[in-house]
Structure formats: structure tokens, C-alpha cells
Design an enzyme around this catalytic site. Structure first.
Site, short mmCIF file in Angstrom:
data_model
loop_
_atom_site.label_atom_id
_atom_site.label_comp_id
_atom_site.label_asym_id
_atom_site.label_seq_id
_atom_site.Cartn_x
_atom_site.Cartn_y
_atom_site.Cartn_z
N TYR A 131 56.11 36.56 10.69
CA TYR A 131 54.76 37.12 10.85
C TYR A 131 53.77 36.17 10.21
O TYR A 131 54.15 35.15 9.62
CB TYR A 131 54.68 38.51 10.21
CG TYR A 131 53.47 39.33 10.64
CD1 TYR A 131 53.27 39.65 11.97
CD2 TYR A 131 52.53 39.76 9.70
CE1 TYR A 131 52.17 40.39 12.37
CE2 TYR A 131 51.43 40.51 10.09
CZ TYR A 131 51.25 40.82 11.43
OH TYR A 131 50.15 41.55 11.83
N ARG A 143 50.93 44.13 10.62
CA ARG A 143 51.94 44.97 11.28
C ARG A 143 53.35 44.76 10.72
O ARG A 143 54.28 45.46 11.11
CB ARG A 143 51.93 44.73 12.79
CG ARG A 143 50.63 45.16 13.45
CD ARG A 143 50.79 45.33 14.94
NE ARG A 143 51.61 46.46 15.28
CZ ARG A 143 51.19 47.73 15.39
NH1 ARG A 143 49.93 48.03 15.16
NH2 ARG A 143 52.01 48.69 15.72
N TRP A 197 40.84 44.39 16.44
CA TRP A 197 41.20 43.38 15.45
C TRP A 197 40.95 41.97 15.95
O TRP A 197 40.59 41.08 15.17
CB TRP A 197 42.67 43.54 15.05
CG TRP A 197 43.00 44.89 14.51
CD1 TRP A 197 43.64 45.91 15.17
CD2 TRP A 197 42.67 45.41 13.22
NE1 TRP A 197 43.74 47.02 14.36
CE2 TRP A 197 43.15 46.75 13.16
CE3 TRP A 197 42.02 44.88 12.10
CZ2 TRP A 197 43.01 47.56 12.04
CZ3 TRP A 197 41.88 45.69 10.97
CH2 TRP A 197 42.36 47.02 10.95
#
Length: 204
Positions: free
Chosen positions: A13, A19, A109
Site C-alpha cells: 500500500y 484502506r 478522495w
């Protein structure tokens, strides 16, 4: 389980909570070793093109790529009390997680125009968030945890989502002391407290 060998886990990530944080909380709580691989934004386009669905987080399990953060969370919590202790509790946990995720997914976002982004954030936080928070407050009531009589990953997800929302509206929970207390309860679980202390400090 005899001869059970723990898989090799690699979480991929960006260097942010985002997330992937729910997965990191679950690993921390269950004391599971994993590689927390954080990508630089500059490397993302090249990596994106190699992924079947072009999205992260990805959890590599012995070289197999799993995608979708909540699916990964369900995989990791299966057969643990974090998922809920009964079939009914598991359904309730999933429902709260999905309710929170539905709301978080409405935020733009990735919006490039800052004025548009600011306006939409403001509307969601001032017009829509109060309804969700009132519903959550009512659902929690006088209980210690959202579902059942012990912590579940729905409590983790509430703490993670609310931490991000509070970045944009610090007074968001001022009239919901019970929801604040639940946040603090999650943050004071030793394994979670340790993780919060040692994780890289990022805005989101």
C-alpha cells in the site's frame, strides 16, 4: 493445528493509513508477522499496470495476490472472535463495517480540483455525517462494544474511519461521548496502542 506453518504475508500500500490500516490493526491484534511494504507515489503507475484490478491494498499470501481491503480483513479474521462469535454477530459486524465503508467511499478522495473537493467534503461532514453518527450512537447504546460482548474488527474500523474524519472536522464527535469512549477503548488495547505508537505518522 499440527504442522501448521504460518503463511508469508506481504501487505502492499502507500505510506498512509488509508484502506490498509484495518489490515494492519488485525495483524497487530492477532500478533501475526507480515511485511508492511509502503510504495512511493512515483512508483505507483508502473506497479498499477501489473495488478489484475489496478488497485491497492494487495496482500500477498505465499505469493498469491489478494485484493480488496475488506475481503482481506474478513479472510484474516475468519475463525477468530474479531469476526463475531456467532453467525448472527458476524453478520452484524459485516453490516457495521459496510455501513462505515459506504460513507467513507462517498468522499471524493481522488478529486483533483481542490475547491470541488473541499465543497464535497464540507457537505458530507456537515450534512450527512451527523445522521450516520446518531445512528451509530443509538446502535452502540450503553454497550461496551458495537457487537456482542467483546471487541470485533467493526470496532477497529470505527476507530480508523473516525480518526480520518476528525482530521477534516475536529469537533465531529463533540456531541457523541459514547462514540469517543469506544475510540479510546480500541486505542487502549495493548497491541493496538503499540501499533499506533510505532506506525509512521501520516495525515491520512
Amino acid at each position: 493445528m499440527q504442522n501448521y506453518i504460518m503463511p508469508n504475508y506481504k501487505l502492499i500500500y502507500f505510506n498512509m493509513r488509508g484502506r490498509a490500516e484495518i489490515i494492519r490493526y488485525i495483524f497487530a491484534y492477532l500478533d501475526i508477522k507480515y511485511e508492511d511494504h509502503r510504495l512511493e507515489q512515483a512508483d505507483w503507475p508502473e506497479i498499477k499496470s501489473t495488478l489484475p484490478f489496478g488497485k491497492i491494498p494487495i496482500l500477498e499470501v505465499d505469493g498469491l495476490n489478494l485484493h480488496q481491503s475488506l475481503a482481506i480483513a474478513r479472510y484474516l479474521t475468519r475463525n477468530t472472535d474479531l469476526a463475531g462469535k456467532t453467525d448472527l454477530e458476524q453478520c452484524q459486524v459485516d453490516a457495521i463495517v459496510d455501513t462505515l465503508d459506504d460513507f467513507m467511499s462517498r468522499f471524493p478522495w481522488a478529486e483533483k480540483k481542490q475547491d470541488v473537493k473541499d465543497q464535497m467534503f464540507k457537505e458530507l461532514l456537515t450534512c450527512d455525517a451527523p445522521h450516520l453518527l446518531q445512528d451509530l450512537d443509538t446502535y452502540l447504546g450503553e454497550k461496551e462494544w458495537l457487537i456482542g460482548n467483546s471487541v470485533t474488527w467493526a470496532d477497529f474500523y470505527w476507530e480508523i474511519c473516525s480518526t480520518t474524519l476528525l482530521v477534516f472536522k475536529p469537533d465531529l464527535l463533540d456531541i457523541h461521548p459514547r462514540l469517543v469512549t469506544l475510540r479510546r477503548k480500541v486505542q487502549s488495547i495493548p497491541a493496538i496502542a503499540d501499533w499506533i505508537q510505532q506506525r509512521p505518522q501520516t495525515k491520512l
